[in-house]
Design a protein around this motif. Sequence first.
Motif, PDB file in Angstrom:
ATOM      1  N   MET A   1       0.844  -1.194   0.000  1.00  0.00           N
ATOM      2  CA  MET A   1       0.000   0.000   0.000  1.00  0.00           C
ATOM      3  C   MET A   1       0.880   1.245   0.000  1.00  0.00           C
ATOM      4  O   MET A   1       1.639   1.488   0.922  1.00  0.00           O
ATOM      5  N   LYS A   2       0.809   2.022  -1.080  1.00  0.00           N
ATOM      6  CA  LYS A   2       1.654   3.205  -1.247  1.00  0.00           C
ATOM      7  C   LYS A   2       0.939   4.474  -0.790  1.00  0.00           C
ATOM      8  O   LYS A   2      -0.272   4.597  -0.922  1.00  0.00           O
ATOM      9  N   ILE A   3       1.726   5.388  -0.284  1.00  0.00           N
ATOM     10  CA  ILE A   3       1.228   6.716   0.082  1.00  0.00           C
ATOM     11  C   ILE A   3       2.033   7.748  -0.699  1.00  0.00           C
ATOM     12  O   ILE A   3       3.260   7.684  -0.747  1.00  0.00           O
ATOM     13  N   LYS A   4       1.331   8.700  -1.310  1.00  0.00           N
ATOM     14  CA  LYS A   4       1.994   9.829  -1.968  1.00  0.00           C
ATOM     15  C   LYS A   4       1.670  11.100  -1.193  1.00  0.00           C
ATOM     16  O   LYS A   4       0.508  11.370  -0.892  1.00  0.00           O
ATOM     17  N   ILE A   5       2.721  11.870  -0.901  1.00  0.00           N
ATOM     18  CA  ILE A   5       2.568  13.133  -0.175  1.00  0.00           C
ATOM     19  C   ILE A   5       3.009  14.266  -1.098  1.00  0.00           C
ATOM     20  O   ILE A   5       4.128  14.242  -1.614  1.00  0.00           O
ATOM     21  N   ALA A   6       2.144  15.253  -1.310  1.00  0.00           N
ATOM     22  CA  ALA A   6       2.500  16.413  -2.125  1.00  0.00           C
ATOM     23  C   ALA A   6       3.040  17.522  -1.237  1.00  0.00           C
ATOM     24  O   ALA A   6       2.428  17.869  -0.220  1.00  0.00           O
ATOM     25  N   ILE A   7       4.196  18.064  -1.622  1.00  0.00           N
ATOM     26  CA  ILE A   7       4.760  19.205  -0.903  1.00  0.00           C
ATOM     27  C   ILE A   7       5.128  20.290  -1.916  1.00  0.00           C
ATOM     28  O   ILE A   7       5.349  19.992  -3.101  1.00  0.00           O
ATOM     29  N   PRO A   8       5.176  21.544  -1.490  1.00  0.00           N
ATOM     30  CA  PRO A   8       5.475  22.623  -2.439  1.00  0.00           C
ATOM     31  C   PRO A   8       6.849  22.460  -3.079  1.00  0.00           C
ATOM     32  O   PRO A   8       7.831  22.156  -2.401  1.00  0.00           O
ATOM     33  N   SER A   9       6.909  22.683  -4.386  1.00  0.00           N
ATOM     34  CA  SER A   9       8.169  22.532  -5.121  1.00  0.00           C
ATOM     35  C   SER A   9       9.087  23.731  -4.930  1.00  0.00           C
ATOM     36  O   SER A   9      10.299  23.627  -5.114  1.00  0.00           O
ATOM     37  N   LYS A  10       8.512  24.879  -4.574  1.00  0.00           N
ATOM     38  CA  LYS A  10       9.322  26.081  -4.342  1.00  0.00           C
ATOM     39  C   LYS A  10       8.528  27.040  -3.476  1.00  0.00           C
ATOM     40  O   LYS A  10       7.363  26.796  -3.153  1.00  0.00           O
ATOM     41  N   ASP A  46       6.111   7.964  -0.983  1.00  0.00           N
ATOM     42  CA  ASP A  46       6.762   8.794  -1.987  1.00  0.00           C
ATOM     43  C   ASP A  46       6.293  10.234  -1.852  1.00  0.00           C
ATOM     44  O   ASP A  46       5.232  10.504  -1.284  1.00  0.00           O
ATOM     45  N   VAL A  47       7.093  11.151  -2.408  1.00  0.00           N
ATOM     46  CA  VAL A  47       6.774  12.571  -2.354  1.00  0.00           C
ATOM     47  C   VAL A  47       6.611  13.102  -3.769  1.00  0.00           C
ATOM     48  O   VAL A  47       7.380  12.758  -4.676  1.00  0.00           O
ATOM     49  N   LEU A  48       5.588  13.930  -3.972  1.00  0.00           N
ATOM     50  CA  LEU A  48       5.369  14.637  -5.226  1.00  0.00           C
ATOM     51  C   LEU A  48       5.619  16.115  -4.980  1.00  0.00           C
ATOM     52  O   LEU A  48       5.074  16.699  -4.039  1.00  0.00           O
ATOM     53  N   PHE A  49       6.450  16.737  -5.824  1.00  0.00           N
ATOM     54  CA  PHE A  49       6.662  18.183  -5.749  1.00  0.00           C
ATOM     55  C   PHE A  49       5.641  18.875  -6.646  1.00  0.00           C
ATOM     56  O   PHE A  49       5.487  18.516  -7.817  1.00  0.00           O
ATOM     57  N   ALA A  50       4.928  19.849  -6.102  1.00  0.00           N
ATOM     58  CA  ALA A  50       3.873  20.521  -6.858  1.00  0.00           C
ATOM     59  C   ALA A  50       3.767  21.975  -6.418  1.00  0.00           C
ATOM     60  O   ALA A  50       4.313  22.368  -5.387  1.00  0.00           O
ATOM     61  N   ARG A  51       3.051  22.766  -7.196  1.00  0.00           N
ATOM     62  CA  ARG A  51       2.763  24.137  -6.769  1.00  0.00           C
ATOM     63  C   ARG A  51       1.861  24.092  -5.545  1.00  0.00           C
ATOM     64  O   ARG A  51       0.909  23.311  -5.495  1.00  0.00           O
ATOM     65  N   ILE A  55      -1.948  21.862  -4.612  1.00  0.00           N
ATOM     66  CA  ILE A  55      -1.976  20.729  -3.672  1.00  0.00           C
ATOM     67  C   ILE A  55      -3.364  20.463  -3.090  1.00  0.00           C
ATOM     68  O   ILE A  55      -3.763  19.287  -3.001  1.00  0.00           O
ATOM     69  N   PRO A  56      -4.153  21.468  -2.707  1.00  0.00           N
ATOM     70  CA  PRO A  56      -5.495  21.151  -2.195  1.00  0.00           C
ATOM     71  C   PRO A  56      -6.324  20.327  -3.183  1.00  0.00           C
ATOM     72  O   PRO A  56      -6.998  19.365  -2.790  1.00  0.00           O
ATOM     73  N   GLU A  57      -6.268  20.713  -4.456  1.00  0.00           N
ATOM     74  CA  GLU A  57      -7.043  19.989  -5.470  1.00  0.00           C
ATOM     75  C   GLU A  57      -6.475  18.593  -5.699  1.00  0.00           C
ATOM     76  O   GLU A  57      -7.235  17.623  -5.861  1.00  0.00           O
ATOM     77  N   PHE A  58      -5.142  18.466  -5.711  1.00  0.00           N
ATOM     78  CA  PHE A  58      -4.530  17.148  -5.881  1.00  0.00           C
ATOM     79  C   PHE A  58      -4.956  16.197  -4.773  1.00  0.00           C
ATOM     80  O   PHE A  58      -5.227  15.022  -5.009  1.00  0.00           O
ATOM     81  N   VAL A  59      -4.996  16.720  -3.548  1.00  0.00           N
ATOM     82  CA  VAL A  59      -5.400  15.884  -2.412  1.00  0.00           C
ATOM     83  C   VAL A  59      -6.880  15.540  -2.504  1.00  0.00           C
ATOM     84  O   VAL A  59      -7.278  14.383  -2.342  1.00  0.00           O
ATOM     85  N   GLU A  60      -7.706  16.522  -2.781  1.00  0.00           N
ATOM     86  CA  GLU A  60      -9.150  16.292  -2.865  1.00  0.00           C
ATOM     87  C   GLU A  60      -9.487  15.262  -3.936  1.00  0.00           C
ATOM     88  O   GLU A  60     -10.333  14.374  -3.724  1.00  0.00           O
ATOM     89  N   ASP A  61      -8.812  15.338  -5.089  1.00  0.00           N
ATOM     90  CA  ASP A  61      -9.113  14.452  -6.211  1.00  0.00           C
ATOM     91  C   ASP A  61      -8.447  13.090  -6.095  1.00  0.00           C
ATOM     92  O   ASP A  61      -8.669  12.219  -6.952  1.00  0.00           O
ATOM     93  N   GLY A  62      -7.598  12.892  -5.076  1.00  0.00           N
ATOM     94  CA  GLY A  62      -6.949  11.601  -4.898  1.00  0.00           C
ATOM     95  C   GLY A  62      -5.726  11.394  -5.763  1.00  0.00           C
ATOM     96  O   GLY A  62      -5.224  10.270  -5.870  1.00  0.00           O
ATOM     97  N   VAL A  63      -5.228  12.466  -6.398  1.00  0.00           N
ATOM     98  CA  VAL A  63      -3.965  12.361  -7.150  1.00  0.00           C
ATOM     99  C   VAL A  63      -2.843  11.978  -6.187  1.00  0.00           C
ATOM    100  O   VAL A  63      -1.937  11.215  -6.526  1.00  0.00           O
ATOM    101  N   VAL A  64      -2.917  12.537  -4.970  1.00  0.00           N
ATOM    102  CA  VAL A  64      -2.019  12.162  -3.878  1.00  0.00           C
ATOM    103  C   VAL A  64      -2.882  11.861  -2.652  1.00  0.00           C
ATOM    104  O   VAL A  64      -4.047  12.248  -2.585  1.00  0.00           O
ATOM    105  N   ASP A  65      -2.282  11.190  -1.682  1.00  0.00           N
ATOM    106  CA  ASP A  65      -3.019  10.819  -0.472  1.00  0.00           C
ATOM    107  C   ASP A  65      -2.940  11.882   0.605  1.00  0.00           C
ATOM    108  O   ASP A  65      -3.868  12.031   1.413  1.00  0.00           O
ATOM    109  N   MET A  66      -1.839  12.605   0.634  1.00  0.00           N
ATOM    110  CA  MET A  66      -1.613  13.612   1.662  1.00  0.00           C
ATOM    111  C   MET A  66      -0.946  14.822   1.027  1.00  0.00           C
ATOM    112  O   MET A  66      -0.382  14.727  -0.073  1.00  0.00           O
TER     113      MET A  66
END
Length: 286
Positions: A1-10, A46-51, A55-66
């Motif tokens: 079971m994988k978890i993806k966490i989005a954090i700001p890229s800059k 895993d970590v995803l770097f994003a604007r 990130i709120p939309e990515f989390v809401e839509d399930g693109v990432v888990d956290m």
Amino acid sequence: MKIKIAIPSKGRISEPSIEILEKAGLGLKDNSNRKLFSKTHHENIDVLFARASDIPEFVEDGVVDMGITGLDLINEASADIKVLTDLKFGQTKLVLASPEESDINSVYDITDEMTIASEFPNLTKKYLKEKGLNLKIVKLSGSTEAAPFIGVSDLITDLTSTGTTLRMNHLKVIDIILDSSIKLITNHDSYNNKKELIDSITTSIKGVLDADRKKLIMMNVKSEDLEGVKKVMPSMTGPTISEVLSSEKTVAVQAVIDEDEVFKLVNDLKNAGAKDILVVPIERII
């Protein structure tokens, strides 16, 4: 079971976000290259770097888990997410401001004929509606402070931490719309299906936050001096006391204290009879 966490890229919250994951034991393996994705030292995280604004939309839509992002961006997107914890950094305010020399000194001076510029049109519209106002809102993607001085708007809403930038640009705050800080978030499906791992990540991060500016102080104390030491010793739950195997009747005392107590406390403890005093940093408190 994988978890993806989005954090700001800059931006201002990128490095603190990486740092808190590092301290929580989720160091990034590919941080030096700053690719789109990075593995961590946990094989299932895993970590995803994003604007930050995405990130709120990515989390809401399930693109990432956290995700890690600001409350201002979460509310601007009206994202249906679950806030796991406040990360205790990135405190800022979304404020309503007008030029220093204008006659607009409060929300009661605003009329519907005026125009307002903002990077946060949704939050601004909601605020104005609550105040019974219906101004034209001009959406900008930067340099909001300049808008009143180039004829774009009469007012602005903008983020500020100290108000210094607004004052430098000859603007005055006339109301606060939102107090914001950085949040750790998840979506409802991920939380229901991956609760155990998400809770583990949250617990580790909270442990780092709880340990911030805390120190562990340890010392040896003769039994006859113990009561005097206990009187000056602050602690989260009371000091821990254990017997020391020595020729003297001595005990070891340790406690968790706030960093700003260290200077005075060390001297008070020494005067009360403590010796061999050690002060060490704490990584996490669980």
